[in-house]
Design an enzyme around this catalytic site. Structure first.
Site, PDB file in Angstrom:
ATOM      1  N   ASP A  26      30.267  27.370 -16.243  1.00 32.75           N
ATOM      2  CA  ASP A  26      29.584  26.072 -16.315  1.00 32.75           C
ATOM      3  C   ASP A  26      30.036  25.265 -17.532  1.00 32.75           C
ATOM      4  OD1 ASP A  26      27.845  24.113 -15.566  1.00 32.75           O
ATOM      5  OD2 ASP A  26      26.040  25.127 -16.260  1.00 32.75           O
ATOM      6  N   ASN A  74      27.708  22.805  -3.943  1.00 39.85           N
ATOM      7  CA  ASN A  74      28.764  21.979  -4.572  1.00 39.85           C
ATOM      8  C   ASN A  74      29.471  21.038  -3.593  1.00 39.85           C
ATOM      9  OD1 ASN A  74      29.784  24.516  -7.007  1.00 39.85           O
ATOM     10  ND2 ASN A  74      28.308  22.836  -7.217  1.00 39.85           N
TER      11      ASN A  74
END
Ligand code: FPP
Length: 238
Positions: A26, A74
């Site tokens: 991340d 996503n």
């Protein structure tokens, strides 16, 4: 602090290593934004770090590491960003044979839902799985189009399709994509949540968070996480 960190652990030795590590890569977008670059540049830098960390896990003899590369959520990101990520996976897999030979004894596996992924990528993934299947080193699971809830549902559906009418924990453990227990979850970038990653496997995971953004993550950060893991007193509810 940064200097201290970089001095640490190049030849680190560990008394106990996690068998299975899960890594949430991340902070790519924020890393790029800080530099006035498009988010896609952050993902490109992140892909290099992914390879570096695979290599280090191999060197250390970690049995299995699962990288959260693309979640089922996503797909909602802008098309350009999704396309860039798919290209990065493709490029990595295209060069996987040579790169992985360089990287060492690494075995590649896919963890995720196939539906929605291009035929080309699925073929490359299957080829990488096949060409590395004989390897005995670290298993690198690429979690692409992955969601933890979806993984559990998919395991249950497989069991129903096989004729099971009563399902045990062991049945699900045997039908998830990766090693059923994850010992350590690493999440950089300052976020402290699981985000639908390895829900089944994380029942007794230790968590390690850091403010470092994924493109700045390096071997030393991995070593810091592993040293912290060594100190944890794991009781598994007992
Ligand atoms: C989350 O950070 C990261 C992703 C959704 C993609 C992770 C993928 C890579 C690092 C590429 C891996 C490459 C290979 C070959 C496996 P974010 O973009 O949400 O960052 P932000 O929270 O700072 O916006």
């Amino acid at each position: 602090m940064a200097l201290f960190k970089k001095k640490e652990t190049k030849n680190a030795a560990f008394t106990v290593l996690p068998k299975h590590i899960g890594i949430i890569m991340d902070g790519n977008g924020r890393w790029a934004k800080k530099r006035g670059l498009p988010r896609t540049a952050g993902h490109r830098a992140g892909a290099d770090v992914f390879e570096k960390i695979c290599k280090e896990c191999g060197r250390l003899g970690i049995e299995e590491v699962t990288f959260y590369a693309f979640s089922t959520e996503n797909w909602k990101r802008p098309k350009e960003e999704v396309d860039t990520l798919m290209r990065l996976f493709r490029d990595f897999l295209l060069e996987a044979k040579e790169r992985i030979a360089e990287t060492g004894n690494i075995r590649i596996k896919f963890a995720g839902e196939k539906e929605g992924i291009s035929e080309e990528l699925l073929d490359l993934m299957a080829e990488a799985e096949k060409t590395t299947a004989h390897r005995t080193g670290t298993i690198v699971n690429l979690a692409i189009n992955y969601g933890g809830r979806q993984e559990i549902v998919s395991a249950v559906n497989k069991l129903i399709a096989s004729g099971k009418t009563e399902i045990t924990e062991q049945d699900i453990s045997e039908n998830v994509y990766t090693m059923p227990e994850c010992d350590l979850i690493i999440r950089p970038s300052g976020e402290e949540r699981l985000s639908n990653f390895l829900l089944w496997q994380a029942a007794y995971s230790e968590f390690w968070y850091s403010d470092v953004l994924w493109p700045d993550f390096d071997e030393t950060d991995l070593h810091l996480a592993l040293h912290e893991f060594e100190k944890r007193n794991r009781r598994f509810g007992g």
